[in-house]
Write a protein that holds these residues in place. Structure first.
Motif, mmCIF file in Angstrom:
data_model
loop_
_atom_site.group_PDB
_atom_site.id
_atom_site.type_symbol
_atom_site.label_atom_id
_atom_site.label_comp_id
_atom_site.label_asym_id
_atom_site.label_seq_id
_atom_site.Cartn_x
_atom_site.Cartn_y
_atom_site.Cartn_z
ATOM 1 N N ALA A 159 4.569 35.264 9.766
ATOM 2 C CA ALA A 159 3.301 36.239 9.111
ATOM 3 C C ALA A 159 3.606 37.347 9.177
ATOM 4 C CB ALA A 159 2.751 35.570 10.792
ATOM 5 N N PRO A 160 3.240 37.803 8.306
ATOM 6 C CA PRO A 160 3.488 39.653 8.247
ATOM 7 C C PRO A 160 2.202 39.890 8.748
ATOM 8 C CG PRO A 160 2.098 38.180 6.319
ATOM 9 C CD PRO A 160 2.529 37.480 7.458
ATOM 10 N N ASN A 161 1.423 39.948 9.420
ATOM 11 C CA ASN A 161 0.353 40.306 10.714
ATOM 12 C C ASN A 161 -0.374 39.373 11.504
ATOM 13 O OD1 ASN A 161 -2.114 41.828 12.287
ATOM 14 N ND2 ASN A 161 -1.267 43.113 10.251
ATOM 15 N N PHE A 162 -0.130 39.968 13.425
ATOM 16 C CA PHE A 162 -0.390 38.788 13.607
ATOM 17 C C PHE A 162 -0.904 39.540 14.325
ATOM 18 C CE2 PHE A 162 3.867 37.185 13.983
ATOM 19 C CZ PHE A 162 3.591 36.249 14.179
ATOM 20 N N THR B 235 8.732 42.280 8.170
ATOM 21 C CA THR B 235 8.150 42.075 6.604
ATOM 22 C C THR B 235 9.598 41.574 5.366
ATOM 23 O OG1 THR B 235 8.454 44.334 7.115
ATOM 24 C CG2 THR B 235 6.010 43.191 7.147
ATOM 25 N N ALA C 40 17.934 42.103 7.614
ATOM 26 C CA ALA C 40 18.612 41.682 9.089
ATOM 27 C C ALA C 40 17.527 40.781 9.319
ATOM 28 C CB ALA C 40 18.544 42.348 10.697
ATOM 29 N N GLY D 264 8.178 38.076 12.854
ATOM 30 C CA GLY D 264 7.069 39.024 11.948
ATOM 31 C C GLY D 264 7.392 40.049 11.294
ATOM 32 N N ASP E 249 19.615 43.060 20.100
ATOM 33 C CA ASP E 249 18.807 43.778 19.588
ATOM 34 C C ASP E 249 20.411 43.933 18.310
ATOM 35 O OD1 ASP E 249 16.232 46.616 19.302
ATOM 36 O OD2 ASP E 249 18.372 46.972 18.140
ATOM 37 N N VAL E 250 20.464 45.726 17.763
ATOM 38 C CA VAL E 250 21.002 45.071 17.101
ATOM 39 C C VAL E 250 22.996 45.525 17.640
ATOM 40 C CG1 VAL E 250 21.239 48.114 17.060
ATOM 41 C CG2 VAL E 250 21.917 46.720 14.569
ATOM 42 N N GLY F 18 12.836 47.756 19.657
ATOM 43 C CA GLY F 18 12.639 48.058 19.347
ATOM 44 C C GLY F 18 10.951 48.321 19.337
ATOM 45 N N ARG F 19 10.079 48.344 18.534
ATOM 46 C CA ARG F 19 8.133 49.311 18.904
ATOM 47 C C ARG F 19 7.577 47.920 19.378
ATOM 48 N NH1 ARG F 19 9.401 53.213 14.627
ATOM 49 N NH2 ARG F 19 9.544 51.963 13.893
ATOM 50 N N MET F 20 8.102 46.408 19.145
ATOM 51 C CA MET F 20 7.548 45.563 18.700
ATOM 52 C C MET F 20 7.927 44.255 19.645
ATOM 53 S SD MET F 20 4.259 44.735 16.805
ATOM 54 C CE MET F 20 4.275 43.497 16.874
ATOM 55 N N LYS G 248 7.506 54.107 10.029
ATOM 56 C CA LYS G 248 7.501 52.405 8.766
ATOM 57 C C LYS G 248 8.274 52.284 7.978
ATOM 58 C CE LYS G 248 5.316 48.877 7.065
ATOM 59 N NZ LYS G 248 5.463 47.358 7.980
ATOM 60 N N THR H 115 12.153 42.579 13.374
ATOM 61 C CA THR H 115 13.670 44.021 13.408
ATOM 62 C C THR H 115 13.850 44.793 11.933
ATOM 63 O OG1 THR H 115 15.508 41.731 12.258
ATOM 64 C CG2 THR H 115 15.227 42.446 14.801
HETATM 65 N N1 LIG Z 1 3.563 40.838 11.870
HETATM 66 C C1 LIG Z 1 3.459 41.650 12.659
HETATM 67 O O1 LIG Z 1 2.193 41.836 12.944
HETATM 68 C C2 LIG Z 1 3.940 43.111 13.022
HETATM 69 C C3 LIG Z 1 5.209 43.467 11.903
HETATM 70 N N2 LIG Z 1 5.817 44.451 11.820
HETATM 71 C C4 LIG Z 1 7.405 44.136 11.237
HETATM 72 O O2 LIG Z 1 8.029 44.403 11.925
HETATM 73 C C5 LIG Z 1 9.309 44.743 11.819
HETATM 74 C C6 LIG Z 1 9.614 45.510 13.203
HETATM 75 O O3 LIG Z 1 9.115 46.579 13.407
HETATM 76 P P1 LIG Z 1 8.885 48.238 14.388
HETATM 77 O O4 LIG Z 1 9.543 47.338 15.596
HETATM 78 O O5 LIG Z 1 8.098 48.646 14.878
HETATM 79 O O6 LIG Z 1 9.864 48.022 13.879
HETATM 80 P P2 LIG Z 1 11.768 49.107 14.931
HETATM 81 O O7 LIG Z 1 12.209 50.208 14.134
HETATM 82 O O8 LIG Z 1 10.753 49.971 16.575
HETATM 83 O O9 LIG Z 1 12.137 47.853 15.811
HETATM 84 C C7 LIG Z 1 12.891 47.005 15.270
HETATM 85 C C8 LIG Z 1 14.400 46.795 15.611
HETATM 86 O O10 LIG Z 1 15.912 45.970 15.401
HETATM 87 C C9 LIG Z 1 16.836 46.750 15.561
HETATM 88 N N3 LIG Z 1 17.421 45.638 15.028
HETATM 89 C C10 LIG Z 1 18.073 46.168 13.792
HETATM 90 N N4 LIG Z 1 18.926 45.503 12.971
HETATM 91 C C11 LIG Z 1 18.925 44.425 14.064
HETATM 92 C C12 LIG Z 1 19.578 43.166 13.578
HETATM 93 N N5 LIG Z 1 20.881 42.990 13.120
HETATM 94 N N6 LIG Z 1 19.855 42.378 14.862
HETATM 95 C C13 LIG Z 1 19.085 42.691 16.144
HETATM 96 N N7 LIG Z 1 18.261 43.164 16.368
HETATM 97 C C14 LIG Z 1 18.465 44.628 15.288
HETATM 98 C C15 LIG Z 1 16.864 47.671 16.155
HETATM 99 O O11 LIG Z 1 17.833 48.717 16.732
HETATM 100 C C16 LIG Z 1 14.973 47.878 16.120
HETATM 101 O O12 LIG Z 1 15.059 48.298 18.135
HETATM 102 C C17 LIG Z 1 9.194 45.137 10.860
HETATM 103 O O13 LIG Z 1 9.622 44.956 9.505
HETATM 104 C C18 LIG Z 1 7.284 46.083 10.433
HETATM 105 O O14 LIG Z 1 6.612 46.113 9.527
HETATM 106 C C19 LIG Z 1 5.271 45.570 12.838
HETATM 107 C C20 LIG Z 1 4.208 44.524 14.106
HETATM 108 C C21 LIG Z 1 3.314 44.058 13.788
#
Ligand SMILES: NC(=O)C1=CN([C@@H]2O[C@H](COP(=O)(O)OP(=O)(O)OC[C@H]3O[C@@H](n4cnc5c(N)ncnc54)[C@H](O)[C@@H]3O)[C@@H](O)[C@H]2O)C=CC1
Ligand SMILES: O=C(O)C1=N[C@H](C(=O)O)C[C@H](O)C1
Length: 246
Positions: free
Chosen positions: A102-105, A77, A57, A75, A35-36, A12-14, A136, A53
């Motif tokens: 943490a909701p935001n790092f 949500t 999940a 990270g 990953d998934v 994923g992006r993060m 998102k 993720t």
């Molecule tokens: N706490 C923080 O600072 C931040 C939190 N987030 C949160 O992090 C989460 C992910 O964000 P992004 O990376 O942008 O999303 P994304 O959609 O780009 O990545 C999520 C990844 O998780 C994978 N995934 C889905 N189900 C899975 C499973 N059961 N097991 C393993 N991998 C699985 C997906 O295939 C995907 O590669 C969101 O909830 C977002 O709100 C995002 C940015 C910063």
């Protein structure tokens, strides 16, 4: 001591950004990318797993890590009182394991929440606007929910009455969603990454606190601080502010 770090949600992006940050950190060593559909197994022998993720999940992934004695930095949500309770119950039988959620790092987002909590008792009106990339999947953001909660707690503690609002008619959603009584508005716009504004108002003045993450790099110092900190913090920690001693 070198810490071995697994990444869950690595595609994923993060997750991709975290994999790069771990590779570049002299005191950390990659243990595995998941990953998934992947079997998490023993997390590649990791000391710490970083989990980004999807809300549906994350709980199962965290419980898997805790049951195998692996510390977790989360990270993702979508956490509720009930899912946090399940993590605490799992940690009760693994008393040496630490979980940080943490909701935001990003340091600026953590400071925004702290400053908003400080300002909350001085203003009659408050609204939160979060602005994100259109890929998102959840709204409002976890950060905006937490921001509204800390503002509401501070207003309650200071006996601040509900914010004035004469709206008597209009379209559904025009006044945003209510989180603990605080209106929260979510914007999704191509070109954005992660942004938040907290607007306070009282007679003759307003205060705006704004934070912008223009790049996911902004989350990495906080994630790595979490990885290094969680190994010495058994039990559940919610919020990066606890690790940063803010
Ligand atoms: N706490 C923080 O600072 C931040 C939190 N987030 C949160 O992090 C989460 C992910 O964000 P992004 O990376 O942008 O999303 P994304 O959609 O780009 O990545 C999520 C990844 O998780 C994978 N995934 C889905 N189900 C899975 C499973 N059961 N097991 C393993 N991998 C699985 C997906 O295939 C995907 O590669 C969101 O909830 C977002 O709100 C995002 C940015 C910063
Ligand atoms: O999905 C995102 O991108 C982000 N999610 C987190 C949230 O929901 O608060 C943190 C940050 O806003 C980026």
């Amino acid at each position: 001591m070198t810490l071995r770090v697994a990444v869950i949600g690595a595609a994923g992006r993060m997750g991709q950004q975290v994999c790069r940050a771990v590779e570049e950190a002299a005191d950390l060593e990659p243990a595995g990318r998941f990953d998934v559909g992947d079997d998490l197994g023993d997390l590649g022998g990791a000391d710490v797993a970083v989990e980004f993720t999807v809300p549906g999940a994350t709980l199962a992934n965290v419980l898997h890590c805790v049951e195998r004695g692996v510390h977790v930095v989360v990270g993702t949500t979508g956490w509720t009182d009930e899912s946090l309770h399940q993590v605490r119950a799992a940690l009760a039988v693994q008393p040496k394991v630490g979980v940080l959620i943490a909701p935001n790092f990003a340091i600026g987002a953590v400071l925004t929440m702290r400053f908003a909590a400080q300002a909350a008792r001085f203003y009659e009106s408050v609204e939160v606007i979060e602005l994100h990339h259109p890929d998102k999947v959840d709204a409002p953001s976890g950060t905006a929910v937490r921001t509204a909660e800390v503002i509401a707690e501070a207003r309650r503690a200071a006996d601040v009455p509900p914010a004035p609002d004469a709206t008597a008619s209009g379209l559904d959603g025009a006044r945003g969603a209510r989180v603990d009584g605080v209106p929260v508005h979510a914007v999704r716009l191509r070109g954005l990454v992660a942004h938040e504004e907290v607007l306070f108002g009282s007679a003759g003045e307003t205060l705006t606190i704004r934070h912008d993450s223009f790049d996911r790099e902004s989350f990495m110092p906080g994630v790595l601080a979490g990885v290094r900190g969680v190994v010495d913090r058994p039990g559940l920690t919610v919020g990066l502010e606890e690790i940063l001693d803010l």
